[in-house]
Write an enzyme that holds these catalytic residues in place. Structure first.
Site: not given
Ligand code: GLA
Length: 707
Positions: A338-339, A448-452, A518
């Site tokens: 992950d991040d 895993k394409w995130d958009m926070n 989450d």
């Protein structure tokens, strides 16, 4: 042939449902019917013209306009509004022609004066009992036309009934929450103004009659969704004449698009259906639809491990390798980092935009970790947040103007980050190059394409119409995503936006799954999964087993002890996650031998039932929204096998659970079920039911199959 067409009337039939429209005596295109399929064409009501009723109602206002525009004496929520070059902002669409191409009907409308063409598209998904609607708008003249509202469809409900609206509301950590409310006179608005489809409302609705409410497996329901990953809106209008209409499409809030000479714009698809089998029937139709369009269709969704909740930003080669080794020993198939892996990323304050491995954490690059993961028999996956940039990054220092902003305003940071303007071609091209390079040079099987964060100060310097940003940005995301998918067809994507903030159906033609929330606390997850399951099939719902505590446990002690006891039993947590695509998100270093042993067995069990959960039909037997007992069931397409899950949280003792009736079985077939002596017919399982004994905070998983 699902489409019956005459020059002025059209009937669209699916296996069990029908939709009809036609031209009325005044030449207007109006809605005629939406409901169960009828035996004869002559059964469908005619295209009515209610005419002018009084001086306070414009001619045609009471009609059920198929695609109402802002124009004339009309005061309803329109689907369409445009301003022409001379300042006129009144649109009068007239019928020109229609065409049937296979399973699609096109109806061409043109403005009475201006060179504006609006084509209504109807796609008949015969086997799925669903109908798609969308529009194409074309400027076939020379002067520009400014589009200010372009909804995809207006859906009319049978008139004179009172309706109840069901939808999915929520917020971060609490997505997909079930909401039901009666519609009274006026307009109910559901929408997103945030640049993504959003956590707050999911673009889905269902309407049933107040006097004959739909139940889980019975009753009439009209439902639909919008396939769009940006700002959207749905209006539910109940008129003073007892008609109920739903407009759904792009949000017109702060929206405008300029159509230059010869240009066209295609609005997103709205998909809808009518169910006579209640909410369960409606959601199974949506599940089949969503599954049929996933990028990797029927491929099993792998059991993954992700260390975000375990290690946060603190990732490095040694730590990830250690976790990967334990994960592999449990039977995990996909290891996702992950991040925290990329340049300068020690916290959420820096790094976004600089998509190369941080040399302090990965001095040898990512390759040794990926090779080790592959050698352990697992695929390797990576977290990315391509649309974002931290001001503290090389990318931002080189291109501060790539961030969405107004030059005279502060750039509001959320989670210390700004949004790249993906409406700009050069930004899209940059991301395509960087991410293509990353995927080409590593054996990465999963992203895993995130958009926070959500948008603010939505400026677009240099654009002729900056308010087009809301749409052109999303199209830019699609272009980047689709280009990468085309170049790397074996990569599986997951769509995440701080949990389920971008889980819409358009995303699920690009990503095979979404990260619904989450919040991984299992009792909260039961509710989130229950809401999401109205639209999304289990295979699309990634569900990690974590160590997140339950706030629904009675308090025991303090400190460490309370923390440990706040966790629900591992089996309960696994069972909740096994209702979707199973993943693990706990810190495996903290699991003792017996926990690992239990996990190993449960993962093996999941792999055995995976085809049924991921590809079967869902029956929600008992909702987790009321009471402390819930149950659901997945049945294979041929009904030959299934799996039952039941959960009990806290209930005062003594409690005898009522018999649990199953659904969706073959009545005359004999089934054997784990934990039950002998066999029972499908009819007995469905009509008499079975009794379960469940203690507080415990769960069961039972397989059953034909004998
Ligand atoms: C979001 C996601 C999480 C995790 C973090 C990483 O919040 O929803 O699962 O990936 O970002 O920063």
């Amino acid at each position: 042939m699902p489409i019956f067409a005459t020059p002025d009337s059209w009937i669209l039939e699916t296996r069990n449902t029908a939709y009809a429209l036609g031209i009325n005596a005044s030449g207007a295109l109006v809605h005629r019917y939406w409901g169960p399929r009828l035996p004869y064409e002559s059964d469908y009501p005619p295209a009515r013209d209610y005419g002018e009723w009084s001086s306070f109602y414009g001619p045609g206002e009471i009609n059920l306009q198929e695609y109402p525009t802002y124009g004339g004496a009309s005061y309803r929520e329109p689907c369409f509004k445009a301003t022409f070059a001379d300042g006129v902002r009144d649109t009068v669409l007239e019928f020109r022609s229609s065409e049937v191409q296979g399973d699609e009907l096109q109806i061409v409308l043109e403005d009475a004066h201006y060179p504006l063409r609006v084509t209504l598209h109807y796609g008949v998904l015969e086997d799925l009992d669903l109908l798609e609607r969308w529009v194409t708008v074309q400027n076939f003249g020379t002067d520009p036309i400014r589009l200010e509202r372009v909804l995809s469809a207006q859906w009319h409900l049978p008139i004179l009934e009172d309706y109840r609206l069901s939808h999915l509301g929520g917020r971060w950590l609490e997505e997909f929450q079930w909401v039901q409310e009666p519609l009274s006179h006026g307009v109910v608005l559901l929408e997103s103004r945030r640049l993504t489809s959003g956590h707050q409302h999911y673009p889905w609705f269902a309407l049933d009659r107040v006097d004959a409410p739909a139940l889980e497996e019975s009753g009439e329901l009209w439902f639909g969704a919008l396939e769009w990953s940006g700002n959207w809106k749905a209006t539910f209008e109940r008129t003073e004449f007892g008609s109920t209409r739903v407009g759904i499409g792009l949000n017109d809030w702060d929206f405008a698009l300029l159509l230059a000479e010869g240009e066209s714009f295609v609005a997103p698809k709205s998909v809808s259906g009518y169910s006579s089998a209640g909410f369960g029937g409606a959601s199974r139709a949506m599940h089949r639809h969503v599954r049929s369009r996933l990028p990797h269709r029927d491929a099993p969704h792998k059991v993954l491990y992700n260390s975000w909740e375990a290690t946060g930003f603190d990732v490095n080669e040694a730590g990830q390798t250690e976790l990967a080794e334990i994960a592999a020993s449990l039977g995990v198939e996909l290891f996702v980092m992950d991040d925290g892996w990329f340049q300068g990323r020690d916290s959420d304050r820096a790094g976004l935009g600089d998509w190369w491995p941080d040399a302090r954490k990965f001095p040898r690059g990512l390759e040794p970790l990926i090779e080790r993961v592959n050698a352990l028999g697992m695929d390797f996956g990576l977290w990315l947040e391509p649309e974002m940039v931290n001001p503290d990054s090389d990318l931002y220092r080189a291109h501060p103007d790539w961030a969405i902003h107004f030059p005279t305003r502060a750039r509001t940071e959320m989670r210390n980050q700004l949004i790249l303007n993906l409406a700009k071609l050069e930004v899209q091209d940059h991301l395509i190059n960087v991410l293509d390079g990353l995927l080409s040079s590593h054996n990465i099987a999963f992203i895993k394409w995130d958009m926070n964060r959500n948008a603010s100060e939505p400026g677009w310097e240099g654009a002729q119409e900056p308010r087009a940003l809301w749409v052109r940005y999303v199209e830019g995301v699609y272009r980047v995503w689709d280009t990468l998918s085309a170049r790397h067809p074996n990569v599986t994507f997951q769509s995440c936006s701080g949990g389920g903030g971008r889980s819409d159906l358009a995303m699920l033609t690009r990503a095979d799954q979404v990260w619904p929330s989450d919040n991984t606390e299992p009792t909260a997850r039961l509710k989130i999964q229950h809401g999401a399951s109205q639209v999304l099939p289990a295979c699309t719902l990634e569900a990690w087993v974590t160590d997140m505590e339950s706030d629904r446990m009675p308090p025991f002690g303090r400190g460490e002890d309370a923390l440990r006891r706040g966790k629900l039993p591992l089996e309960f947590r696994f069972h909740v996650s096994m209702c979707g695509t199973l993943g693990i998100g706990a810190n495996l270093l903290h699991w003792n031998d017996s926990e690992r042993e239990q996990a190993r067995a449960l993962i093996a069990q999941y792999k055995a039932i995976r085809p049924i959960v991921q590809g079967g039909e869902l029956y929600r037997l008992k909702s987790p929204l009321t009471g402390a007992f819930s149950a659901l069931e997945y049945v294979s397409q041929d009904r030959a096998e299934g799996v039952l899950f039941a959960f009990r949280t806290h209930m005062p003792e003594p409690v005898v659970l009522p018999p649990l009736r199953l659904a969706g079985l073959e009545p005359a077939a004999l089934y054997r079920m784990d934990g039950l002596e002998g066999t029972l017919s499908g009819a007995a399982l469905m009509n008499v039911g079975i009794s379960l004994e469940l203690k507080d905070f415990s769960s069961v998983l039972r397989r059953f199959y034909w004998v």
